[in-house]
Write an enzyme that holds these catalytic residues in place. Structure first.
Site, mmCIF file in Angstrom:
data_model
loop_
_atom_site.group_PDB
_atom_site.id
_atom_site.type_symbol
_atom_site.label_atom_id
_atom_site.label_comp_id
_atom_site.label_asym_id
_atom_site.label_seq_id
_atom_site.Cartn_x
_atom_site.Cartn_y
_atom_site.Cartn_z
ATOM 1 N N SER A 130 0.857 -1.184 0.000
ATOM 2 C CA SER A 130 0.000 0.000 0.000
ATOM 3 C C SER A 130 0.887 1.226 0.000
ATOM 4 O O SER A 130 2.076 1.153 0.365
ATOM 5 C CB SER A 130 -0.894 -0.001 1.252
ATOM 6 N N TYR A 143 -2.342 -0.100 10.543
ATOM 7 C CA TYR A 143 -2.360 -0.622 9.177
ATOM 8 C C TYR A 143 -1.005 -0.409 8.502
ATOM 9 O O TYR A 143 -0.452 -1.328 7.888
ATOM 10 C CB TYR A 143 -3.464 0.074 8.384
#
Length: 286
Positions: A130, A143
């Site tokens: 990501s 995250y």
């Protein structure tokens, strides 16, 4: 043959379909029977897999080794994952461990299990990271921690496997139109509701602003099909890059290469400021 985990929806489902369209037999990992029926199609064989359950991972490796058509494993696309936006202080420790089990340890387990097959075929490991694997924005700490760790594992694995012919590629999506952002917002709201009054004072406005920013980004982001095209390129390119970015947020990754930390902090804060509600303060200490 290619494995795609997290193929129930979003990027995983789109990737499974794109690879099948290109002629691959895709083992599509899903967690529910209804998802298996939804993804099933020409070239797509759904498998019920929870990557955090060792028995499921062993079953996947056995399926690869005992393929009735004796197909070689071209790649594993480690895509399964979950997102959450919550301040570091307010995220319970058992939730930290659960997040790492899904977003990191599960991928390591799958990779370990199928690596012998990939070494035999000189295949590829495609890890879906990501933009959060390079930039840890406010409330993205848990995250981003899993994605930073996945980036590190990918770098080490690439160097360890260089002599075997196995290539390791990282794909770093920004905002993509999937169900993950909406699930992350819902989880953030649930976790915010459980914060102490003191934490609410510190972070309530911040969480609301980040959620609003997330929603605004998803209205103009890339489709899952566009992300799948990049992942398919990582699987099929004769000389793949070590990293591919997806979406406009990839510019953030470039900024981190030369922008001082404090300057980047101010830039991220400025981008978030318009999403605060009237009455919420960007700096609760003022």
């Amino acid at each position: 043959m290619v494995i795609v985990t997290g193929a129930s929806t979003g990027i995983g489902a789109a990737t499974a379909r794109e690879l099948a369209r290109r002629g691959f037999h895709v083992l599509a990992g899903v967690r529910r029977d209804r998802d298996a029926e939804a993804i099933r199609g020409p070239g797509i064989e759904p498998l019920l897999i929870d990557i955090t359950i060792p028995e499921h991972v062993r079953t996947l490796a056995t399926r690869v080794d005992q393929d009735p058509q004796r197909r070689q494993l071209r790649a594993v696309v480690n895509n399964a994952g979950m997102g959450v936006n919550v301040p570091v202080e307010a995220f319970p420790m058992d939730e930290w461990r659960k997040l790492f089990e899904v977003n990191l340890f599960g991928h390591v387990g799958v990779t370990q299990a199928v690596l012998p097959a990939l070494i035999r075929s000189k295949g590829r490991v495609i890890n879906i990271s990501s933009v959060g694997g390079k930039v840890a924005m406010a409330t993205y700490g848990p995250y981003a921690a899993t994605k930073f760790a996945l980036e590190a594992v990918s770098d080490a694995l690439r160097r360890e496997l260089a002599a075997t012919g196995v290539q390791v590629v990282v794909v770093e999506p920004g905002a993509v139109s999937t169900e993950m952002p909406s699930r992350a917002v819902a989880a953030a709201n649930d976790l915010a509701a459980a914060m102490t009054p003191e934490q609410q004072l510190r972070y309530g406005g911040l969480v609301r602003a980040v959620n609003a920013q997330t929603v605004s980004h998803t209205t103009s982001c890339l489709s899952a099909d566009a992300a799948a095209m990049v992942i398919a390129k990582a699987v099929t390119a004769s000389r793949p890059r070590t990293r591919y970015t997806v979406g406009r947020e990839a510019a953030l990754i470039r900024l981190t290469r030369f922008m001082p930390d404090r300057t980047l902090d101010r830039a991220l804060a400025a981008a978030l400021r318009p999403h605060y509600r009237a009455g919420d303060r960007a700096d609760p200490s003022t």
